[in-house]
Design a protein around this motif. Structure first.
Motif, PDB file in Angstrom:
ATOM      1  N   SER A  25     108.775  10.203  88.852  1.00  0.00           N
ATOM      2  CA  SER A  25     109.995  11.008  88.752  1.00  0.00           C
ATOM      3  C   SER A  25     109.761  12.352  88.073  1.00  0.00           C
ATOM      4  N   TRP A  26     108.508  12.635  87.738  1.00  0.00           N
ATOM      5  CA  TRP A  26     108.127  13.932  87.175  1.00  0.00           C
ATOM      6  C   TRP A  26     107.526  14.783  88.291  1.00  0.00           C
ATOM      7  N   ASN A  27     107.976  16.018  88.406  1.00  0.00           N
ATOM      8  CA  ASN A  27     107.365  16.945  89.349  1.00  0.00           C
ATOM      9  C   ASN A  27     105.960  17.310  88.885  1.00  0.00           C
ATOM     10  N   GLU A  28     105.113  17.616  89.858  1.00  0.00           N
ATOM     11  CA  GLU A  28     103.769  18.079  89.506  1.00  0.00           C
ATOM     12  C   GLU A  28     103.892  19.413  88.779  1.00  0.00           C
ATOM     13  N   LYS A  32     103.837  17.376  83.136  1.00  0.00           N
ATOM     14  CA  LYS A  32     103.308  16.094  83.610  1.00  0.00           C
ATOM     15  C   LYS A  32     101.800  16.019  83.414  1.00  0.00           C
ATOM     16  N   THR A 316     113.357  21.859  86.391  1.00  0.00           N
ATOM     17  CA  THR A 316     112.165  22.066  87.210  1.00  0.00           C
ATOM     18  C   THR A 316     111.127  20.947  87.075  1.00  0.00           C
ATOM     19  N   GLU A 317     111.129  20.228  85.955  1.00  0.00           N
ATOM     20  CA  GLU A 317     110.072  19.240  85.697  1.00  0.00           C
ATOM     21  C   GLU A 317     110.429  17.835  86.174  1.00  0.00           C
ATOM     22  N   TRP A 318     111.733  17.534  86.307  1.00  0.00           N
ATOM     23  CA  TRP A 318     112.127  16.177  86.667  1.00  0.00           C
ATOM     24  C   TRP A 318     112.670  16.121  88.081  1.00  0.00           C
ATOM     25  N   LYS A 319     112.095  15.257  88.910  1.00  0.00           N
ATOM     26  CA  LYS A 319     112.594  15.063  90.278  1.00  0.00           C
ATOM     27  C   LYS A 319     113.979  14.430  90.263  1.00  0.00           C
ATOM     28  N   THR A 320     114.160  13.495  89.349  1.00  0.00           N
ATOM     29  CA  THR A 320     115.455  12.834  89.193  1.00  0.00           C
ATOM     30  C   THR A 320     115.757  12.755  87.716  1.00  0.00           C
TER      31      THR A 320
END
Length: 326
Positions: A25-28, A32, A316-320
């Motif tokens: 759930s963390w964006n690259e 991360k 920007t860092e978390w997908k959800t």
């Protein structure tokens, strides 16, 4: 989402988290990668940054770091709901303070003259009962109450990326602790079920508790209205020293109330990681920092940038943000 579903998300086996991506759930990105690299280097036996398992201590703030905290700290919203319950049982209280102001949501009147009104609300709802009775009231509230704007149970307003991080740390020999300004007995009711953090690894603010034997000869602990320890700001390193006994090598916060915990963590020798959740997502959660009356992030944000701490931009860092509901 049922409690069983939440528990399943948290208590996924170590084998399941040995997947290619431990933080899905963390964006690259920088945050991360920093986390993954840090965990790898402190667990690489024989490496220059190796940390023995007993010393792999990670501390997390709760409000705004592990679950949401707007429009007010959830423990305060619990207290307000308890006041409503008291009035329903004793209608004569309706016209008296602080009951009247709570029912009217008149925070200005409640805060008139400082924190006296709020402290009275907390005292009325958090003392004069056994610890068992208090835990039962918190459990009942968590199972029935809904957030005023998200319309979800409060235990579902936890951060999915942080659940993954907690699991990733534990899968790599870390012991995870909550170190929060919230009430310790309030958090202990749900911390294990929701985060996988047992009650003995929860450090929080506390009131005086006395041992008593009731009229039926039953022994128990009774909560009094006196404050014993405030686990916020400079109280956090004190609480860590008192209740954990080891300096963390990783600390995660979101506000100025976490500044001293982050300073204390990074002042130790060897590999260290300080992280701050920056609430920048007004669409999925809330956007706030320097001017907020809840979770103010000002001095810690400046110091974090100056010292190279990891600032996690939620947008920007978390997908959800939150776990998917049913």
């Amino acid at each position: 989402m049922t409690a069983a579903t939440v528990a399943a998300l948290v208590l996924t086996s170590t084998a399941a988290f040995a997947q290619t991506d431990p933080l899905p759930s963390w964006n690259e990105g920088k945050a991360k990668q920093t986390i993954v690299d840090f965990v790898a280097k402190v667990t690489r036996e024989g490496g220059p940054d190796f940390v023995k398992p007993a010393e792999r201590i990670a501390t997390f703030d709760n409000d705004g770091t592990l679950w949401a905290e707007q429009p007010a700290y959830f423990q305060l919203l619990f207290a307000f709901d308890e006041i409503k319950r008291m009035v329903a049982e004793k209608p004569a209280l309706k016209g008296k303070e602080p009951y009247r102001s709570v029912l009217a949501r008149d925070l200005k009147a409640l805060s008139a003259g400082g924190n006296k009104g709020l402290l009275q609300v907390v005292s009325l709802t958090h003392s004069g009962m056994t610890t068992d009775a208090f835990s039962a009231s918190v459990e009942n509230w968590l199972s029935t109450a809904r957030h005023p704007t998200k319309q979800r149970p409060y235990s579902e307003l936890i951060y999915q990326p942080q659940l993954e991080l907690l699991n990733h740390l534990r899968a790599n020999g870390f012991k995870t602790f909550i170190v929060s300004g919230g009430g310790v007995e309030f958090m202990r009711v749900f911390a294990e079920k929701v985060y996988g953090i047992p009650p003995e690894q929860v450090v929080g603010s506390s009131g005086v508790v006395k041992f008593r034997v009731d009229g039926n000869g039953k022994p128990g602990l009774v909560k009094e209205s006196k404050v014993e320890f405030v686990d916020d700001g400079p109280g956090k390193p004190v609480g860590i020293n008192r209740f954990i006994g080891r300096r963390p090598i990783l600390a995660f916060g979101n506000s100025d109330g976490d500044l001293q915990m982050l300073q204390y963590t990074t002042a130790g020798s060897g590999a260290r990681l300080a992280l701050i959740v920056h609430h920048t997502d007004a669409e999925r959660e809330w956007a706030y920092d320097r001017a907020s009356h809840i979770g103010k992030l000002d001095k810690a944000l400046d110091e974090g940038k100056a010292k190279g701490w990891t600032i996690v931009d939620m947008k920007t860092e978390w997908k959800t943000v939150f776990p998917a509901g049913q």
